[in-house]
Design an enzyme around this catalytic site. Structure first.
Site: not given
Length: 264
Positions: A68-69, A98, A128-129, A180, A188
């Site tokens: 975000h930064d 996004p 997002h894992t 995930d 991973d």
């Protein structure tokens, strides 16, 4: 120390060391603190590894803050440091971030606006894992997708009962769910396998597999025969560094904050 903590220690170092800049550098570069604070990276890494061991959820949060930064304002990698903080923070600046239901075309445009390509998009979303999402941002996919009174067809029917049990219709919208499934504590490429298997939780994530523009890159991370393979940890490090160089402050722009959450 697990490989997860080592990786996250380095990624968090990208954020924390740059926010704690001690000199007025013009651009980020490897060895930025070589003279002023030569042990800064090892100090930050050690502290962060301890914090993440105590609370693994911190890792995903820091990745999100860094993402975000940079939009709004591999352990072997040499990390360029020296990113300055901006002087203005406005809610309107987040419009270019996004969104959880953005179509692929919009996601690609938002990344391209920051000089990040489609491979960077697929790679960075792979963070997002180790992430979680609140029921509020995806439960619409489970019960009444696009006002059809049916679930999103991109969701594997065998996965749907699991998500509905975690996010019952009319239930607690703040409940958080792993993005995930089965691997939320490991950094991973299993996130991409879940996308392939119809087990993407966020709509924007699931579209990485259903859209023909991004699917080949997901397949490359999965080592699909006939495609040049990609190593997730390596590519993630490269894309994080590219993102860290978005819209750098130079000359008299920006400042070195004494307290990260507020301007001096």
């Amino acid at each position: 120390v697990s490989s997860f903590n080592i990786i996250m220690g380095m990624l968090m170092c990208i954020l924390l060391a740059t926010l704690a800049t001690m000199t007025q550098g013009q651009v980020t570069r490897v060895g930025f603190y070589g003279t002023s604070c030569p042990r800064v990276e090892s100090i930050v890494r050690t502290a962060v590894q301890s914090a993440v061991r105590a609370d693994p959820t911190l890792a995903a949060g820091v990745l999100r803050i860094f993402f975000h930064d940079c939009f709004a304002g591999g352990t072997s990698w040499q990390v360029p440091l020296g990113r300055r903080d901006g002087l203005v923070s406005q809610a309107s600046d987040t419009a270019n971030l996004p969104g959880f239901n953005d179509p692929i075309s919009v996601q690609i445009r938002k990344f391209a606006d920051k000089n990040l390509n489609i491979q960077d998009l697929v790679t960075l979303v792979g963070g997002h894992t180790i992430g979680t999402g609140a029921c509020a941002v995806f439960s619409y996919r489970l019960y009444n997708f696009n006002n059809t009174n049916q679930p999103d067809p991109d969701i594997n029917p065998s996965f749907l009962p699991q998500l509905r049990a975690l996010c019952p219709n009319g239930g607690d919208a703040s409940t958080r769910v792993a993005l995930d499934t089965g691997s939320v504590t490991r950094f991973d490429n299993s996130f991409y396998a879940n996308l392939r298997n119809g087990r993407g939780v966020l709509e924007s994530d699931a579209k990485l597999w259903s859209d023909p523009t991004t699917r080949p890159i997901v397949q490359r991370f999965l080592g699909v025969r006939g495609l040049l393979g990609l190593t997730f940890n390596v590519e993630f490090g490269r894309s994080m560094i590219k993102m860290g160089n978005i819209e750098l402050k130079t000359g008299s722009q920006g400042q070195i904050r004494r307290v990260c959450r507020a301007t001096n």
